[in-house]
Write a protein that holds these residues in place. Sequence first.
Motif, PDB file in Angstrom:
ATOM      1  N   LYS A  31     -11.256  37.356  -8.313  1.00  0.00           N
ATOM      2  CA  LYS A  31      -9.665  37.911  -7.833  1.00  0.00           C
ATOM      3  C   LYS A  31      -8.411  37.205  -7.671  1.00  0.00           C
ATOM      4  O   LYS A  31      -7.552  37.683  -6.690  1.00  0.00           O
ATOM      5  CB  LYS A  31      -9.129  39.357  -8.837  1.00  0.00           C
ATOM      6  CG  LYS A  31      -9.657  39.690 -10.129  1.00  0.00           C
ATOM      7  CD  LYS A  31     -10.133  41.616 -10.623  1.00  0.00           C
ATOM      8  CE  LYS A  31     -10.416  40.820 -12.476  1.00  0.00           C
ATOM      9  NZ  LYS A  31     -10.624  42.375 -12.435  1.00  0.00           N
ATOM     10  N   VAL A  32      -9.457  38.073  -5.598  1.00  0.00           N
ATOM     11  CA  VAL A  32      -8.876  37.365  -4.529  1.00  0.00           C
ATOM     12  C   VAL A  32      -8.470  36.111  -4.157  1.00  0.00           C
ATOM     13  O   VAL A  32      -7.416  35.902  -3.546  1.00  0.00           O
ATOM     14  CB  VAL A  32     -10.248  38.241  -3.139  1.00  0.00           C
ATOM     15  CG1 VAL A  32      -9.078  37.919  -2.219  1.00  0.00           C
ATOM     16  CG2 VAL A  32      -9.750  39.837  -3.215  1.00  0.00           C
ATOM     17  N   LYS A  33      -9.184  35.200  -4.790  1.00  0.00           N
ATOM     18  CA  LYS A  33      -9.138  33.828  -4.036  1.00  0.00           C
ATOM     19  C   LYS A  33      -8.038  33.504  -5.159  1.00  0.00           C
ATOM     20  O   LYS A  33      -6.928  32.569  -4.495  1.00  0.00           O
ATOM     21  CB  LYS A  33     -10.283  32.955  -5.092  1.00  0.00           C
ATOM     22  CG  LYS A  33      -9.892  31.898  -5.044  1.00  0.00           C
ATOM     23  CD  LYS A  33     -11.064  31.248  -5.162  1.00  0.00           C
ATOM     24  CE  LYS A  33     -10.978  29.559  -5.497  1.00  0.00           C
ATOM     25  NZ  LYS A  33     -12.796  28.994  -5.307  1.00  0.00           N
ATOM     26  N   ASP A 117     -10.222  43.609  -4.938  1.00  0.00           N
ATOM     27  CA  ASP A 117      -8.813  44.165  -4.380  1.00  0.00           C
ATOM     28  C   ASP A 117      -8.096  43.140  -3.968  1.00  0.00           C
ATOM     29  O   ASP A 117      -7.167  42.878  -2.795  1.00  0.00           O
ATOM     30  CB  ASP A 117      -9.199  45.022  -3.721  1.00  0.00           C
ATOM     31  CG  ASP A 117      -8.234  45.811  -2.893  1.00  0.00           C
ATOM     32  OD1 ASP A 117      -7.164  45.921  -4.018  1.00  0.00           O
ATOM     33  OD2 ASP A 117      -8.121  46.705  -1.703  1.00  0.00           O
ATOM     34  N   PRO A 118      -6.942  42.370  -5.862  1.00  0.00           N
ATOM     35  CA  PRO A 118      -5.918  41.336  -4.729  1.00  0.00           C
ATOM     36  C   PRO A 118      -5.066  41.993  -5.096  1.00  0.00           C
ATOM     37  O   PRO A 118      -4.595  41.050  -3.322  1.00  0.00           O
ATOM     38  CB  PRO A 118      -6.322  41.262  -6.493  1.00  0.00           C
ATOM     39  CG  PRO A 118      -7.084  41.500  -7.121  1.00  0.00           C
ATOM     40  CD  PRO A 118      -7.845  42.496  -6.627  1.00  0.00           C
ATOM     41  N   VAL A 181     -11.099  34.483  17.510  1.00  0.00           N
ATOM     42  CA  VAL A 181     -11.697  35.782  16.691  1.00  0.00           C
ATOM     43  C   VAL A 181     -11.851  36.048  15.598  1.00  0.00           C
ATOM     44  O   VAL A 181     -11.111  35.317  14.556  1.00  0.00           O
ATOM     45  CB  VAL A 181     -10.039  36.765  17.656  1.00  0.00           C
ATOM     46  CG1 VAL A 181      -9.569  36.982  17.201  1.00  0.00           C
ATOM     47  CG2 VAL A 181     -10.953  38.460  17.190  1.00  0.00           C
ATOM     48  N   ALA A 182     -13.668  37.166  14.989  1.00  0.00           N
ATOM     49  CA  ALA A 182     -12.989  36.588  14.004  1.00  0.00           C
ATOM     50  C   ALA A 182     -12.521  37.905  13.442  1.00  0.00           C
ATOM     51  O   ALA A 182     -13.664  38.803  13.726  1.00  0.00           O
ATOM     52  CB  ALA A 182     -14.441  35.936  12.733  1.00  0.00           C
ATOM     53  N   VAL A 183     -11.986  38.592  12.292  1.00  0.00           N
ATOM     54  CA  VAL A 183     -11.732  40.402  11.519  1.00  0.00           C
ATOM     55  C   VAL A 183     -12.119  40.307  10.343  1.00  0.00           C
ATOM     56  O   VAL A 183     -11.633  38.894   8.962  1.00  0.00           O
ATOM     57  CB  VAL A 183     -10.312  40.716  12.427  1.00  0.00           C
ATOM     58  CG1 VAL A 183      -9.563  41.543  11.749  1.00  0.00           C
ATOM     59  CG2 VAL A 183     -10.043  39.589  13.865  1.00  0.00           C
ATOM     60  N   ASP A 184     -12.094  40.887   9.540  1.00  0.00           N
ATOM     61  CA  ASP A 184     -12.192  41.090   8.301  1.00  0.00           C
ATOM     62  C   ASP A 184     -11.363  41.657   8.238  1.00  0.00           C
ATOM     63  O   ASP A 184     -10.421  42.718   8.782  1.00  0.00           O
ATOM     64  CB  ASP A 184     -13.816  42.830   7.488  1.00  0.00           C
ATOM     65  CG  ASP A 184     -14.593  41.504   8.199  1.00  0.00           C
ATOM     66  OD1 ASP A 184     -15.234  40.811   7.609  1.00  0.00           O
ATOM     67  OD2 ASP A 184     -16.263  42.576   8.050  1.00  0.00           O
ATOM     68  N   LEU A 185     -11.058  41.322   6.337  1.00  0.00           N
ATOM     69  CA  LEU A 185      -9.514  42.279   6.423  1.00  0.00           C
ATOM     70  C   LEU A 185      -9.475  43.878   6.084  1.00  0.00           C
ATOM     71  O   LEU A 185      -8.317  44.114   6.298  1.00  0.00           O
ATOM     72  CB  LEU A 185      -9.476  41.683   4.695  1.00  0.00           C
ATOM     73  CG  LEU A 185      -8.319  41.339   4.056  1.00  0.00           C
ATOM     74  CD1 LEU A 185      -6.997  41.381   4.306  1.00  0.00           C
ATOM     75  CD2 LEU A 185      -8.565  41.234   2.760  1.00  0.00           C
ATOM     76  N   LYS A 186     -10.506  44.212   6.102  1.00  0.00           N
ATOM     77  CA  LYS A 186      -9.897  45.810   5.851  1.00  0.00           C
ATOM     78  C   LYS A 186     -10.025  46.426   7.528  1.00  0.00           C
ATOM     79  O   LYS A 186      -9.382  46.906   7.456  1.00  0.00           O
ATOM     80  CB  LYS A 186     -11.490  46.844   5.844  1.00  0.00           C
ATOM     81  CG  LYS A 186     -12.673  45.932   6.388  1.00  0.00           C
ATOM     82  CD  LYS A 186     -14.334  46.442   6.063  1.00  0.00           C
ATOM     83  CE  LYS A 186     -14.910  46.134   6.678  1.00  0.00           C
ATOM     84  NZ  LYS A 186     -16.763  46.499   6.100  1.00  0.00           N
TER      85      LYS A 186
END
Length: 197
Positions: A31-33, A117-118, A181-186
């Motif tokens: 769903k997110v994709k 969690d789209p 920098v790499a960051v998680d969406l949350k």
Amino acid sequence: MSYRLSSLLNVSPVDGRYVFLLVEWNDFAHKVKEELHRQADAFGQAMRTNGVFIRAFERSTDAVVEEVMDKPWPAEIAERFMTEQEPIILIFDRDWADFDPREHPYGIIWVSDFQDDPAAVRPLLSELAMRTARGDDVIAYLQEVAEKERRTSALDVVERGTGLLARIASYVEIKPEIFGVAVDLKAILRDMAERKT
């Protein structure tokens, strides 16, 4: 602006500041994709002339992945690329041919924690588009979010007595000797929520 391509060969920020590249490691649907694709044109338009959102044509996904993997990524990033295989948004500010992650700034947004969690996609893209359109340094913003998440995680670790490195590594990857920098969406969504309160 938003468009699809079959190769990264001639990719550049055009006349804008940033390229936002959706990297899809496989063809598995979730769903997110689907939501990232659904919001692509709106995201491209909302950045005005300061950014471009790029996705590979379906038949060119593997070729684009190869081009991404051919760059000299830090070992931790390359390993996560290989093991996670979930879409990322890669942000950079120059022609792809010149881009070297050892020397140039970049941002990576990991969306893997939000497979189901789209609804998280739209506010993320909206925030990035707003910052890009007004000329903000989006990569510096992601570094700020990552550093804040690191501090929060360190405090959490002290309070809970958990292993510091394991806890922090699960949220962000930022190292002074690395340009990106790499960051998680949350982490970004948490930062957006805190700014609204």
